[in-house]
Design an enzyme around this catalytic site. Structure first.
Site, mmCIF file in Angstrom:
data_model
loop_
_atom_site.group_PDB
_atom_site.id
_atom_site.type_symbol
_atom_site.label_atom_id
_atom_site.label_comp_id
_atom_site.label_asym_id
_atom_site.label_seq_id
_atom_site.Cartn_x
_atom_site.Cartn_y
_atom_site.Cartn_z
ATOM 1 N N GLU A 142 39.778 36.079 40.867
ATOM 2 C CA GLU A 142 39.487 34.625 40.157
ATOM 3 C C GLU A 142 40.273 34.564 39.042
ATOM 4 O OE1 GLU A 142 35.431 33.699 38.993
ATOM 5 O OE2 GLU A 142 34.698 34.219 40.765
HETATM 6 C C1 LIG Z 1 38.435 43.036 45.326
HETATM 7 C C2 LIG Z 1 39.022 41.685 45.656
HETATM 8 C C3 LIG Z 1 38.311 40.654 45.885
HETATM 9 C C4 LIG Z 1 38.808 39.355 46.220
HETATM 10 N N1 LIG Z 1 38.040 38.383 46.685
HETATM 11 C C5 LIG Z 1 38.511 37.175 47.112
HETATM 12 C C6 LIG Z 1 37.997 36.285 47.886
HETATM 13 O O1 LIG Z 1 36.824 36.424 48.189
HETATM 14 N N2 LIG Z 1 38.646 35.144 48.252
HETATM 15 C C7 LIG Z 1 39.878 34.993 47.838
HETATM 16 O O2 LIG Z 1 40.521 33.871 48.357
HETATM 17 N N3 LIG Z 1 40.687 35.604 47.121
HETATM 18 C C8 LIG Z 1 40.077 36.939 46.856
HETATM 19 N N4 LIG Z 1 40.757 37.898 46.079
HETATM 20 C C9 LIG Z 1 42.219 37.604 45.640
HETATM 21 C C10 LIG Z 1 42.232 37.517 44.139
HETATM 22 O O3 LIG Z 1 41.916 36.252 43.656
HETATM 23 C C11 LIG Z 1 43.783 37.654 43.858
HETATM 24 O O4 LIG Z 1 43.946 39.223 44.318
HETATM 25 C C12 LIG Z 1 44.345 37.078 42.720
HETATM 26 O O5 LIG Z 1 44.205 35.961 42.753
HETATM 27 C C13 LIG Z 1 45.553 37.875 42.358
HETATM 28 O O6 LIG Z 1 46.537 37.870 43.532
HETATM 29 P P1 LIG Z 1 47.319 39.111 43.782
HETATM 30 O O7 LIG Z 1 46.476 40.258 43.890
HETATM 31 O O8 LIG Z 1 48.157 39.015 45.021
HETATM 32 O O9 LIG Z 1 48.277 39.472 42.645
HETATM 33 P P2 LIG Z 1 49.769 38.707 42.214
HETATM 34 O O10 LIG Z 1 49.776 37.438 42.382
HETATM 35 O O11 LIG Z 1 50.875 39.569 43.279
HETATM 36 O O12 LIG Z 1 50.037 39.015 40.956
HETATM 37 C C14 LIG Z 1 50.460 40.542 40.489
HETATM 38 C C15 LIG Z 1 50.293 40.435 38.824
HETATM 39 O O13 LIG Z 1 51.339 39.567 38.398
HETATM 40 C C16 LIG Z 1 50.871 38.491 37.615
HETATM 41 N N5 LIG Z 1 51.262 37.043 37.595
HETATM 42 C C17 LIG Z 1 51.425 36.566 38.687
HETATM 43 N N6 LIG Z 1 52.054 35.315 38.215
HETATM 44 C C18 LIG Z 1 51.932 35.382 37.086
HETATM 45 C C19 LIG Z 1 52.606 34.319 35.874
HETATM 46 N N7 LIG Z 1 53.224 33.285 36.224
HETATM 47 N N8 LIG Z 1 52.707 34.837 34.644
HETATM 48 C C20 LIG Z 1 51.810 35.788 34.329
HETATM 49 N N9 LIG Z 1 51.712 36.561 35.006
HETATM 50 C C21 LIG Z 1 51.582 36.575 36.449
HETATM 51 C C22 LIG Z 1 49.216 38.613 37.524
HETATM 52 O O14 LIG Z 1 48.482 38.312 36.701
HETATM 53 C C23 LIG Z 1 49.238 40.216 38.178
HETATM 54 O O15 LIG Z 1 48.929 41.100 37.013
HETATM 55 C C24 LIG Z 1 40.138 39.150 46.006
HETATM 56 C C25 LIG Z 1 40.945 40.137 45.422
HETATM 57 C C26 LIG Z 1 40.371 41.345 45.334
HETATM 58 C C27 LIG Z 1 41.283 42.598 44.987
#
Ligand SMILES: Cc1cc2nc3c(=O)[nH]c(=O)nc-3n(C[C@H](O)[C@H](O)[C@H](O)COP(=O)(O)OP(=O)(O)OC[C@H]3O[C@@H](n4cnc5c(N)ncnc54)[C@H](O)[C@@H]3O)c2cc1C
Length: 823
Positions: free
Chosen positions: A509
């Site tokens: 989230e």
């Molecule tokens: C267990 C689990 C359950 C989930 N459930 C759902 C679900 O039900 N439905 C769904 O749609 N999604 C779901 N998600 C997805 C979740 O919302 C995403 O994992 C999350 O939005 C982050 O995306 P990412 O993991 O690809 O990280 P990335 O986007 O690759 O980010 C990597 C890091 O970079 C940082 N970052 C990225 N952009 C910026 C910026 N502009 N400025 C500063 N920092 C930045 C982030 O904070 C993070 O620390 C789930 C994820 C997990 C792990």
């Protein structure tokens, strides 16, 4: 010489009078017209009674003439507003539709007050106290307790990597997935507060179960249907979701679109196709999603994709934008069922792919009229769900960790003392408890605001970020306090899984780094600032003349606001805000005053940063993050003060309230200080420092004494300990460690005095020679140091302690993956 001194005296006197009047006008936010009148009278007095030379009187009148001219609107608009607006339009960063929708979503609540430099406390203090209805309380005491009793977390996390079938059917049949669904569809229709309390209780028992329950009640098919669904969709899906006949999931994230979720490459193309034997106009979907909670077992998938209509079958727009639809699991082309394994917390989570999946147009949530509205729908609803799910789960985990750690620190003895009596451990326990208080305050007061009709989008980001970060700190601290007992996994470990789930909460989230760096202040500055959004809207108004008029009003207001905040910041920093108005709340009054002070300083820093850096501020994430921290600290401190009031201002809780407010306001000071240290325009930083910290850094973090007071509250079976951990699962039941720890804690007071007697009368005199406690009890009984009854109490207590400090061990073969279980 005398004449010169007299003249200088008059000059200083008039200068002080002018500055004083200016300060008072600015501090009290006098209008432009009123300020012009008052300063005019003062200037007239100066002309009549001042003894300065004529040329000097003319010189000091020039700024006043400019002020006077500012009151002449047509002149002001021509000479000031229009040129400023032209430059403003050039500087205004372009705003995408998705950014616009994020800004428009939700409401502005207490967050808006903190941007004013003078928050309206009566507004917060008069907000309704969140309470549970009889039905909600009965659910917590009935099905929720029963569910907790059924949960065996080791069985769930290690043996099955799933909830057992009877737990699944209990969750579905008792409405745990239907807390936000109205009764008319068969749901529980709980308040946000009740929903949050249920999650707290389940989270205090099992992170797997609470994550499972949180998702269908948060942003997902049910919530989207409720707000945007067609009547047919609501009538079909909501009763089935309420009964647990349908299990929902919501799929937005994909391999290439994580934090930047609006960039999803998943497509839906409007075309003709075959649906149940007939040719219809429908949508052909191609998508690849991952991390989707409940996906492996979901029966209906809420899917976000970008919708296109290349053949113009539904209108003349080829790219309709992000759209949400409901896709039944068994639709041909959908691949679903595989699982991810999120850090040993085996709630159902996995990928979903779709290849040429064809669905009718009315699969779109809300029908075709909602095509392209998906992003707006998601951000609008996120503000509520994000205040509840993760903050409540994190708070439940934190409460359980504090409840357990304080009791453990009392019953676990080293160096002949409960470990919690050592100052080092005391400090850790105190901050765990006070941070838990902050989390509980923020989640409950904000839930109350939601029940009052708010959709607080900026607080939702603050809550999500800070509850999960505080949760992470508490999980770490709980591990440290427990030592090896926390580290060795097994059925007897009640901390390990809570520790492991922390990064999950941090990531979902809106991952935390992004939320802190980009969202809290970035959204707050535009949404909550009393003038910025008005200025932006005016600048973008296609009706240019109306735009100029709006911009003029906003600009004048903004200039007065900025001057006022500079004055307020300076005065409050000098006086340490001692004279600011606050609600009559006794010993916590000073904390209200300090929030007032930081609110003015924050409002000033915000204006200067936006003026000096403009759109570049968005790229300066570390500055934005620090301002966000200041905002969050004030928000959380306000929630603590309101929560204390909501709970009847219990004097016993004051150490917790004080520690929480002190640490939060200290953090506000430190983050403002770091913001100034890193502000790129050094002369402006120096001016701001003068207005914000004219006396230097005067605020101090909580004292050690306060920490000791807190530890007394939580290492004894007090009412304050119970209040702090309200709603967790602490029933005294054979397999509930929290209940067993409490039982031992209650016995510890008496047991400690008996142990002391053995030590003083037996061991120190050489009469008791046994090294182990069992032997010492036997000898003390024979020697008459203990009575039979006392020895029985001590034996019972020691047996309970042994059971609680015990850890698991395994035969080597039991630990290999897939090798089965330990009992
Ligand atoms: C267990 C689990 C359950 C989930 N459930 C759902 C679900 O039900 N439905 C769904 O749609 N999604 C779901 N998600 C997805 C979740 O919302 C995403 O994992 C999350 O939005 C982050 O995306 P990412 O993991 O690809 O990280 P990335 O986007 O690759 O980010 C990597 C890091 O970079 C940082 N970052 C990225 N952009 C910026 C910026 N502009 N400025 C500063 N920092 C930045 C982030 O904070 C993070 O620390 C789930 C994820 C997990 C792990």
């Amino acid at each position: 010489m005398d004449n010169w001194v007299e003249n200088a005296g008059w000059f200083v006197g008039w200068a002080v009078l002018f500055l004083g009047v200016l300060l008072v006008l600015a501090y009290r936010r006098a209008s432009l017209a009123a300020s012009t009148c008052v300063l005019g009278l003062l200037l007239a007095g100066y002309w009549v009674f001042g003894s300065a030379a004529e040329w000097w009187k003319i010189a000091v009148s020039i700024p006043y003439v400019l002020l006077l001219l500012l009151n002449v609107r047509p002149l002001r608009v021509r000479l000031l507003t229009r040129p400023f607006l032209r430059s403003y339009r050039r500087l205004l960063p372009p705003m995408s539709a998705t950014e616009r929708e994020a800004l428009d979503a939700g409401t502005v609540w207490w967050d808006g007050e903190l941007f004013t430099g003078g928050p309206d406390w009566p507004k917060l203090m008069s907000a309704k106290v969140p309470v549970l209805t009889a039905d909600e309380q009965a659910f917590l005491d009935g099905p929720c307790e029963d569910l907790c009793a059924m949960l065996d977390d080791w069985d769930i996390t290690h043996r099955r990597a799933d909830l057992p079938p009877e737990v699944w059917s209990f969750i579905k049949s008792r409405g745990f997935f239907a807390m936000i669904i109205p009764r008319r569809y068969g749901g529980l229709e709980f308040s946000a507060y009740a929903h949050s309390c249920v999650l707290i209780k389940v989270a205090s028992r099992s992170a797997t179960a609470s994550s499972t329950i949180a998702v269908p009640n948060s942003l997902g098919p049910a919530e989207l249907l409720l707000h945007y669904g067609t009547e047919a969709q609501k009538n079909h899906f909501l009763p089935r979701l309420a009964r647990g006949e349908e299990v929902p999931c919501f799929a937005l994230t994909g391999p290439r679109a994580g934090s930047d979720a609006a960039s999803i490459p998943d497509t839906g193309v409007i075309c003709r196709g075959l649906w149940q034997g007939s040719e219809i106009v429908g949508i052909k979907l191609n998508f690849s999603k991952r991390y989707i909670t409940l996906a492996p077992i979901a029966t209906v998938v809420g899917l976000a994709f970008r919708l296109f209509d290349p053949e113009g079958l539904m209108g003349d727009r080829a790219d309709l934008g992000i759209t949400c639809a409901l896709i039944p699991r068994d639709t041909p082309g959908v691949t679903i069922g595989r699982r991810h394994f999120p850090l040993n917390i085996p709630f159902q989570n996995g990928p979903i792919q779709g290849h040429d999946v064809f669905v009718p147009i009315d699969a779109i949530i809300g029908g075709f009229s909602m095509a392209g509205q998906g992003w707006r729908m998601l951000v609008e609803q996120l503000s509520v769900g994000r205040c509840i799910s993760l903050p409540s789960n994190a708070t439940g985990g934190a409460k359980a960790a504090v409840y357990a750690s304080a009791a453990y620190a009392r019953i676990r003895r080293q160096f002949n003392m409960p470990v919690g009596r050592f100052e080092g451990v005391e400090q850790v326990l105190a901050r765990m408890a006070a941070r838990t208080y902050i989390m509980d305050a923020a989640r409950s007061v904000t839930a109350g605001a939601i029940d009052g009709g708010e959709k607080p989008s900026v607080p939702s980001a603050m809550l999500k970020y800070h509850a999960t970060e505080l949760g992470r700190m508490i999980a770490n601290d709980a591990m440290d306090v427990h030592g090896g007992k926390g580290i060795c996994l097994g059925p007897k470990n009640y901390l390990g899984r809570g520790y492991q789930v922390v990064p999950v909460a941090i990531t979902v989230e809106g991952a935390n780094i992004l939320t802190r760096s980009l969202i809290i202040f970035g959204q707050g500055a535009v949404r909550c600032h009393p003038f910025v959004l008005r200025e932006m809207n005016a600048a973008r108004n296609p009706d240019r003349e109306a735009g100029v008029a709006d911009f003029d009003r906003a600009l004048m207001g903004h200039i007065g606001f900025a001057i006022s905040n500079a004055a307020r910041s300076l005065v409050m920093a000098f006086t340490l805000a001692r004279f600011t108005k606050v609600p009559k709340v006794g010993p916590t009054a000073r904390y209200f005053q300090h929030v007032n002070r930081y609110s003015a300083s924050f409002a000033l820093a915000t204006d200067v940063a936006m003026l000096a850096l403009g759109g570049y501020l968005k790229k300066k994430e570390t500055l934005s993050a620090r301002l966000g921290d200041v905002l969050s600290s004030m928000y959380l401190a306000s929630m603590v003060l309101k929560h204390h009031d909501n709970q009847g201002r219990e004097p016993a809780d004051l150490p917790l309230v004080e520690w929480a407010c002190r640490s939060l306001l200290y953090q506000a000071q430190e983050q403002l200080h770091l913001f100034l240290r890193n502000f790129p325009n050094r002369p402006l930083a120096a001016i701001m420092r003068l207005l914000i910290f004219p006396r230097g850094l005067t605020y101090f973090p909580p004292s050690d004494r306060l920490g000791r007071d807190i530890v007394e509250l939580i290492m004894n079976p007090t009412a304050a300990r119970e209040r702090l951990t309200q709603h967790i699962y602490k029933t005294q039941q054979a397999h509930n460690p929290l209940g067993l720890l409490q039982e031992a804690l209650i016995l510890s007071t008496m047991a400690e005095s008996l142990e002391k007697r053995i030590r003083v009368e037996g061991v120190k005199t050489g009469r008791v020679t046994a090294l182990d406690i069992a032997g010492q009890i036997t000898q003390a009984l024979h020697l008459g140091i203990l009575t039979e009854a006392e020895a029985a109490v001590l034996r019972d207590y020691e047996a309970k302690v042994s059971n609680l400090i015990d850890v698991d061990d395994f035969a080597p073969h039991e630990l290999a993956a897939g090798a089965g279980s330990a009992s």
